[in-house]
Design an enzyme around this catalytic site. Structure first.
Site, mmCIF file in Angstrom:
data_model
loop_
_atom_site.group_PDB
_atom_site.id
_atom_site.type_symbol
_atom_site.label_atom_id
_atom_site.label_comp_id
_atom_site.label_asym_id
_atom_site.label_seq_id
_atom_site.Cartn_x
_atom_site.Cartn_y
_atom_site.Cartn_z
ATOM 1 N N THR A 179 40.511 -11.203 21.348
ATOM 2 C CA THR A 179 39.860 -12.509 21.297
ATOM 3 C C THR A 179 40.296 -13.218 20.019
ATOM 4 O O THR A 179 40.587 -12.566 19.025
ATOM 5 C CB THR A 179 38.336 -12.266 21.267
ATOM 6 N N ARG A 207 30.620 -12.218 34.560
ATOM 7 C CA ARG A 207 30.173 -11.777 33.228
ATOM 8 C C ARG A 207 30.672 -12.749 32.140
ATOM 9 O O ARG A 207 31.820 -13.167 32.121
ATOM 10 C CB ARG A 207 30.713 -10.373 32.954
ATOM 11 N N VAL A 208 29.773 -13.107 31.253
ATOM 12 C CA VAL A 208 30.117 -13.965 30.117
ATOM 13 C C VAL A 208 29.695 -13.239 28.847
ATOM 14 O O VAL A 208 28.590 -12.687 28.780
ATOM 15 C CB VAL A 208 29.390 -15.333 30.225
ATOM 16 N N ASP A 210 29.852 -13.130 24.311
ATOM 17 C CA ASP A 210 29.281 -13.909 23.205
ATOM 18 C C ASP A 210 30.122 -15.116 22.828
ATOM 19 O O ASP A 210 29.592 -16.074 22.253
ATOM 20 C CB ASP A 210 29.136 -13.010 21.971
ATOM 21 N N THR A 230 34.142 -11.413 17.058
ATOM 22 C CA THR A 230 34.908 -10.693 18.077
ATOM 23 C C THR A 230 34.358 -9.276 18.198
ATOM 24 O O THR A 230 34.001 -8.659 17.202
ATOM 25 C CB THR A 230 36.403 -10.639 17.762
ATOM 26 N N GLY A 231 34.284 -8.784 19.418
ATOM 27 C CA GLY A 231 33.754 -7.444 19.613
ATOM 28 C C GLY A 231 33.058 -7.349 20.956
ATOM 29 O O GLY A 231 33.250 -8.210 21.824
HETATM 30 N N1 ASP Z 1 33.602 -10.823 22.314
HETATM 31 C C1 ASP Z 1 34.438 -10.869 23.481
HETATM 32 C C2 ASP Z 1 33.579 -10.716 24.709
HETATM 33 O O1 ASP Z 1 32.697 -9.859 24.717
HETATM 34 C C3 ASP Z 1 35.502 -9.826 23.510
HETATM 35 C C4 ASP Z 1 36.307 -9.664 22.234
HETATM 36 O O2 ASP Z 1 35.909 -10.140 21.185
HETATM 37 O O3 ASP Z 1 37.375 -9.027 22.287
HETATM 38 O O4 ASP Z 1 33.802 -11.388 25.675
#
Ligand code: ASP
Length: 315
Positions: A179, A207-208, A210, A230-231
């Site tokens: 991300t 699915r959505v 953060d 991100t995470g």
């Molecule tokens: N935060 C993003 C999500 O959960 C994924 C990511 O940061 O890699 O959609």
């Protein structure tokens, strides 16, 4: 308020990113992509442009790069398509725009900006967001533009294991993607934040995460800071991460560093939330914080040299 400085930070995702798993050539490609993106954002700030333009420009650059899980490099959904999420926010007036689950939009962050500026809404999703994309004239690409062999392999593996995956989950060989996000402070004292993602590999049922949720994945308020996360999105939503960093500064007078540390290394860890964030405060302090093995990241400012990093350098 006018400041005598500017700062910008970007991320390209966090996760199980291990030095031992990445070749020098691949590492160089990531660093080059991060450098190009941050320099595009910095060029705007240098010319006394706005933080909101700078974060958008940096994120567009990352969205156009197949290395990251956003725009062109977005991961596959369960249905073998791409559903893109993005959000953007300005700290001077709290205007914000976001899109969730849009398909074939080349630069979801540009669409999120249009939601912010051309509608009275904050978040558009699914078919409605798609219709808005068509009407607003943003660039639409064919499915093949988003096809990526590595991504497709990750998806096949995720399907075989019947699980969703963070873009850097090493067990699914996903460590190459992430991300993207940017935060900036401009010469005028304005903060802004932007985040864009393809979400999790093999995500189902619309699915959505953060990333398009203001307060969870993205937040900016001139009173304190701008944050992009991100995470594992579910945990970032539950912990309202970006807004929590702001609140800890606003109501508990923590410094940016203290607030980020508390959220990323304590609060998120306690609930099992893996990932990280980038943040800049109203005085130009920058924090790049993560509890995972690594986070693709870069920062630069008027009085701060370019810093580009991937791994956890404290280990
Ligand atoms: N935060 C993003 C999500 O959960 C994924 C990511 O940061 O890699 O959609």
């Amino acid at each position: 308020m006018s400041l005598n400085t500017y700062n910008i930070a970007i991320h390209g995702g966090a996760g199980t990113i291990l030095r031992s798993e990445i070749t020098h050539e691949t590492e160089a490609l990531y660093k080059q992509a991060l450098t190009e993106a941050i320099q595009k954002g910095e060029a705007i700030l240098k010319k006394r442009g706005t933080a909101i333009d700078a974060v958008q420009e940096a994120v567009v650059s990352l969205e156009n790069c197949p290395l990251f899980n956003a725009g062109k490099g977005a991961v596959f959904t369960h249905e073998e398509t791409h559903e893109l999420d993005a959000s953007i926010m300005r700290g001077d007036n709290l205007m914000a725009g976001a899109v969730a689950g849009v398909k074939k939009v080349k630069n979801p962050i540009v669409l999120a900006r249009k939601v912010m500026e051309n509608t009275e809404h904050v978040l558009l999703c699914g078919d409605g967001a798609q219709k808005f994309a068509q009407l607003s004239g943003v660039e639409i690409e064919s499915e093949s533009y988003f096809y990526n062999e590595l991504r497709h392999k990750q998806w096949q593996k995720a399907i075989a294991h019947d699980r969703i995956a963070l873009d850097h989950d090493i067990t699914l060989d996903d460590k190459k993607f992430g991300t993207v996000g940017a935060v900036a402070l401009d010469f005028h004292g304005n903060l802004a934040a932007a985040t864009s993602t393809g979400g999790l590999t093999n995500k189902k049922f619309g699915r959505v995460g953060d990333s398009p949720i203001i307060g969870a994945g993205t937040y900016a308020n001139n009173a304190q800071c701008a944050v992009s996360c991100t995470g594992h999105g579910e945990y970032f939503i539950k912990a309202v991460v970006a807004y929590d960093v702001y609140c800890l500064m606003e109501y508990r007078q923590l410094s940016l560093k203290e607030a980020c540390h508390l959220v990323v290394h304590d609060k998120l860890v306690k609930i099992g939330g893996e990932g990280g964030l980038i943040a800049v405060d109203k005085n130009g302090a920058i924090c790049l914080s993560f509890n995972s093995e690594g986070m693709y990241r870069a920062s630069v400012g008027l009085t701060q040299d370019l810093h580009v990093a991937i791994y956890n350098d404290t280990k």
